[in-house]
Write a protein that holds these residues in place. Structure first.
Motif, PDB file in Angstrom:
ATOM      1  N   TRP A 107       0.807  -1.222   0.000  1.00 29.27           N
ATOM      2  CA  TRP A 107       0.000   0.000   0.000  1.00 29.27           C
ATOM      3  C   TRP A 107       0.844   1.279   0.000  1.00 29.27           C
ATOM      4  O   TRP A 107       0.625   2.185  -0.803  1.00 29.27           O
ATOM      5  CB  TRP A 107      -0.955  -0.029   1.200  1.00 29.27           C
ATOM      6  CG  TRP A 107      -1.690   1.246   1.426  1.00 29.27           C
ATOM      7  CD1 TRP A 107      -1.387   2.206   2.347  1.00 29.27           C
ATOM      8  CD2 TRP A 107      -2.824   1.732   0.688  1.00 29.27           C
ATOM      9  NE1 TRP A 107      -2.269   3.244   2.250  1.00 29.27           N
ATOM     10  CE2 TRP A 107      -3.157   2.993   1.241  1.00 29.27           C
ATOM     11  CE3 TRP A 107      -3.577   1.233  -0.366  1.00 29.27           C
ATOM     12  CZ2 TRP A 107      -4.219   3.748   0.777  1.00 29.27           C
ATOM     13  CZ3 TRP A 107      -4.636   1.993  -0.836  1.00 29.27           C
ATOM     14  CH2 TRP A 107      -4.953   3.227  -0.276  1.00 29.27           C
ATOM     15  N   ALA A 108       1.828   1.350   0.907  1.00 31.36           N
ATOM     16  CA  ALA A 108       2.608   2.587   1.050  1.00 31.36           C
ATOM     17  C   ALA A 108       3.380   2.901  -0.229  1.00 31.36           C
ATOM     18  O   ALA A 108       3.407   4.050  -0.683  1.00 31.36           O
ATOM     19  CB  ALA A 108       3.569   2.474   2.242  1.00 31.36           C
ATOM     20  N   SER A 109       3.995   1.871  -0.823  1.00 36.97           N
ATOM     21  CA  SER A 109       4.746   2.120  -2.066  1.00 36.97           C
ATOM     22  C   SER A 109       3.811   2.589  -3.173  1.00 36.97           C
ATOM     23  O   SER A 109       4.190   3.404  -4.009  1.00 36.97           O
ATOM     24  CB  SER A 109       5.444   0.841  -2.538  1.00 36.97           C
ATOM     25  OG  SER A 109       6.157   0.276  -1.486  1.00 36.97           O
ATOM     26  N   VAL A 111       0.914   4.330  -2.956  1.00 39.58           N
ATOM     27  CA  VAL A 111       0.275   5.647  -2.846  1.00 39.58           C
ATOM     28  C   VAL A 111       1.190   6.739  -2.276  1.00 39.58           C
ATOM     29  O   VAL A 111       0.757   7.886  -2.165  1.00 39.58           O
ATOM     30  CB  VAL A 111      -1.044   5.574  -2.028  1.00 39.58           C
ATOM     31  CG1 VAL A 111      -2.024   4.598  -2.652  1.00 39.58           C
ATOM     32  CG2 VAL A 111      -0.775   5.198  -0.593  1.00 39.58           C
ATOM     33  N   GLY A 112       2.445   6.390  -1.957  1.00 42.34           N
ATOM     34  CA  GLY A 112       3.361   7.373  -1.351  1.00 42.34           C
ATOM     35  C   GLY A 112       3.546   8.634  -2.180  1.00 42.34           C
ATOM     36  O   GLY A 112       3.372   9.746  -1.683  1.00 42.34           O
TER      37      GLY A 112
ATOM     38  N   GLY B 225       3.113  -1.434   8.680  1.00 46.92           N
ATOM     39  CA  GLY B 225       2.631  -0.358   7.805  1.00 46.92           C
ATOM     40  C   GLY B 225       3.336   0.955   8.104  1.00 46.92           C
ATOM     41  O   GLY B 225       3.673   1.710   7.192  1.00 46.92           O
ATOM     42  N   ARG B 228       6.626   0.899   6.448  1.00 45.37           N
ATOM     43  CA  ARG B 228       6.440   1.000   4.999  1.00 45.37           C
ATOM     44  C   ARG B 228       6.101   2.438   4.598  1.00 45.37           C
ATOM     45  O   ARG B 228       6.604   2.949   3.590  1.00 45.37           O
ATOM     46  CB  ARG B 228       5.324   0.056   4.516  1.00 45.37           C
ATOM     47  CG  ARG B 228       5.569  -1.443   4.676  1.00 45.37           C
ATOM     48  CD  ARG B 228       6.563  -1.998   3.653  1.00 45.37           C
ATOM     49  NE  ARG B 228       7.937  -1.776   4.037  1.00 45.37           N
ATOM     50  CZ  ARG B 228       8.622  -2.463   4.960  1.00 45.37           C
ATOM     51  NH1 ARG B 228       8.046  -3.454   5.606  1.00 45.37           N
ATOM     52  NH2 ARG B 228       9.872  -2.158   5.240  1.00 45.37           N
ATOM     53  N   LEU B 229       5.238   3.107   5.376  1.00 44.69           N
ATOM     54  CA  LEU B 229       4.884   4.501   5.067  1.00 44.69           C
ATOM     55  C   LEU B 229       6.126   5.389   5.153  1.00 44.69           C
ATOM     56  O   LEU B 229       6.350   6.239   4.296  1.00 44.69           O
ATOM     57  CB  LEU B 229       3.816   5.025   6.032  1.00 44.69           C
ATOM     58  CG  LEU B 229       2.395   4.439   5.957  1.00 44.69           C
ATOM     59  CD1 LEU B 229       1.483   5.165   6.952  1.00 44.69           C
ATOM     60  CD2 LEU B 229       1.795   4.539   4.573  1.00 44.69           C
ATOM     61  N   ALA B 232       8.295   4.899   2.203  1.00 41.16           N
ATOM     62  CA  ALA B 232       7.712   5.455   0.976  1.00 41.16           C
ATOM     63  C   ALA B 232       7.627   6.978   1.025  1.00 41.16           C
ATOM     64  O   ALA B 232       7.065   7.596   0.119  1.00 41.16           O
ATOM     65  CB  ALA B 232       6.325   4.851   0.740  1.00 41.16           C
ATOM     66  N   GLY B 233       8.184   7.596   2.077  1.00 39.38           N
ATOM     67  CA  GLY B 233       8.264   9.056   2.110  1.00 39.38           C
ATOM     68  C   GLY B 233       7.012   9.779   2.573  1.00 39.38           C
ATOM     69  O   GLY B 233       6.840  10.969   2.321  1.00 39.38           O
ATOM     70  N   PHE B 234       6.098   9.075   3.287  1.00 42.02           N
ATOM     71  CA  PHE B 234       4.898   9.735   3.800  1.00 42.02           C
ATOM     72  C   PHE B 234       5.241  10.743   4.894  1.00 42.02           C
ATOM     73  O   PHE B 234       4.623  11.793   4.981  1.00 42.02           O
ATOM     74  CB  PHE B 234       3.943   8.704   4.411  1.00 42.02           C
ATOM     75  CG  PHE B 234       3.051   8.015   3.426  1.00 42.02           C
ATOM     76  CD1 PHE B 234       1.708   8.329   3.368  1.00 42.02           C
ATOM     77  CD2 PHE B 234       3.542   7.040   2.574  1.00 42.02           C
ATOM     78  CE1 PHE B 234       0.868   7.690   2.479  1.00 42.02           C
ATOM     79  CE2 PHE B 234       2.708   6.398   1.680  1.00 42.02           C
ATOM     80  CZ  PHE B 234       1.374   6.721   1.635  1.00 42.02           C
TER      81      PHE B 234
END
Lengths: 299, 299
Positions: A107-109, A111-112, B225, B228-229, B232-234
């Protein structure tokens, strides 16, 4: 027009899971929040909240929350067009319910970049499909990613692809429980790991091997915890292929019956009138998902 | 003696989060389960369950559940001494509430051997400390691993050590938000990731840097998660050192302000009269924990 101060109070109490935190978020006293809920109930002519801990919206309360969620998405569109409307408060977060395994893996990859470009904040709710869709119907989330294909009234459900699961266990566990080789009856006797009461993956896997009925299992409602338990030899279980590349690579988890993967389809549920942002996120997901998900056979 | 058929019905409804599933587990019809709960309420003279979804035990219901949990642990001891008492049903699972980050990291390695030797099945409930202790008080779990040091009446709380957290973000995120270097004000302006409404780690980190007040953040109630966020640069966030060795090694996550770790102590809460198995698990945990946890300074 409705009195949105009252509706915002209802939304805050449900989202923050209590009057005290709702009051903090709204910058009000707790009694002011209470007062607004009572006023709303007087107007609606019936209770909107059940006063349990955490408070739960009644059926009519859920319809109001659903409306609030949609109005918020439309407000965001309007703000993009008329930036002066921006009240400078904390940016609104888009609330999304999704399955734990997606959040733990792709998910994170997926929508990041989208979130960084749109300066969008997300609030993730980890829920199995039934609860996720219930929250969407209740207006608590704008979208829901889950295995159910049936759309809610007023919403779309679009297939993104499937997550591939493999039945794995640690080499030590396999030595202990499958000295004679991995057979279906031996699998049914060995302890399994199950995510929670709604997780039927292991049951279905055994059923497909001709083993019906109960089996002893640990329960672990955490994707990462599930893999850690399997690695530590607690039991066997089905894990997303995406999540266990490192474990398979170093041999700390081994496939029990190769060539018997289980594919779980994932549907993206979102409101038809959810506003431009949700539409863009939907298009973005469609473009991204097949990097991580496998095609669903027969669709 | 109490009528344990009635108490078991109450426990099943709460543990299975509904009458339907409780009936399945007990091998009864739903109306038979309902009947037992009503009978129990008639004897007790007041409601034991609030009929919401999922059903919630009333204060008196919680005291009954607490008793059931302790009786079950004592029964297990007795069965070990008198094996003929074993009714051949599915083995009882020990229910344990713990924080998500322990389950995602060291917990399985620490207790895996113990569970295999004792043929013990575990049910894990991922809860932040307040809810975990509430569930323990309610008799829903036998033990609780959390950051709160205050024991419940009748229980012990023993310090196992601390989990070490580091503030991390992706290199890309750092380029975007900290072009002038990582300063406290820049950190307060960049989006953060927060586990849930009860997670104050990021707030405390900023406060220790002199930045009080709110900050914009994503919400992600999943340990895996969360990582992962961040990757992914969140946003930036505090992550357990144990969980991010691979990410730090390959450079997909980078520490923001080196030498500013945050240590979160972990206490093991367990009933004083919880039976021999719980005592053994407690001793095992004390022997194991310092392989993964750091000593708490000043203790």
């Amino acid at each position: 027009m409705f009195d949105y101060k009252l509706l915002a109070a209802l939304a805050a109490v449900v989202e923050q899971a209590g009057f005290e935190r709702a009051a903090q978020v709204l910058g009000l006293s707790q009694s002011a929040v209470s007062q607004r809920i009572k006023l709303l109930e007087a107007r609606v002519g019936q209770p909107v909240l059940m006063r349990v801990s955490p408070p739960v919206a009644t059926a009519v309360g859920q319809r109001l929350l659903n409306h609030v969620q949609q109005v918020r998405l439309l407000e965001r569109d309007l703000q993009a067009q008329v930036p002066s409307l921006d009240e400078g408060g904390a940016p609104e977060r888009l609330r999304i319910a999704l399955n734990a395994d997606s959040l733990a893996t792709w998910w994170a990859s997926a929508v990041g970049d989208f979130c960084a470009e749109q300066r969008l904040l997300l609030e993730h709710l980890v829920e199995d499909q039934d609860v996720g869709l219930k929250r969407m119907r209740a207006g608590e989330v704008a979208a829901c990613l889950c295995a159910s294909e049936r759309p809610l009234a007023g919403a779309r459900a679009e297939l993104l692809g499937a997550m591939r699961y493999r039945a794995l266990a640690s080499p030590d566990f396999i030595r202990r429980h499958f000295a004679e080789g991995v057979s279906a009856p031996a699998l049914a006797r060995a302890p399994a790991i199950v995510f929670g009461p709604d997780d039927q993956l292991q049951h279905r896997y055994l059923a497909a091997l001709g083993q019906e009925g109960g089996f002893c299992h640990h329960l672990c409602p955490s994707s990462e915890g599930f893999v850690r338990l399997a690695e530590a030899g607690f039991g066997w279980g089905l894990m997303p292929e995406l999540q266990v590349q490192a474990e398979l690579g170093r041999g700390s988890l081994v496939e029990l019956l190769p060539q018997r993967p289980v594919d779980v389809p994932l549907y993206w549920h979102h409101w038809r009138n959810g506003g431009a942002l949700l539409e863009q996120l939907t298009r973005h997901l469609h473009r991204q998902a097949d990097k991580w998900l496998v095609p669903v056979v027969g669709v």
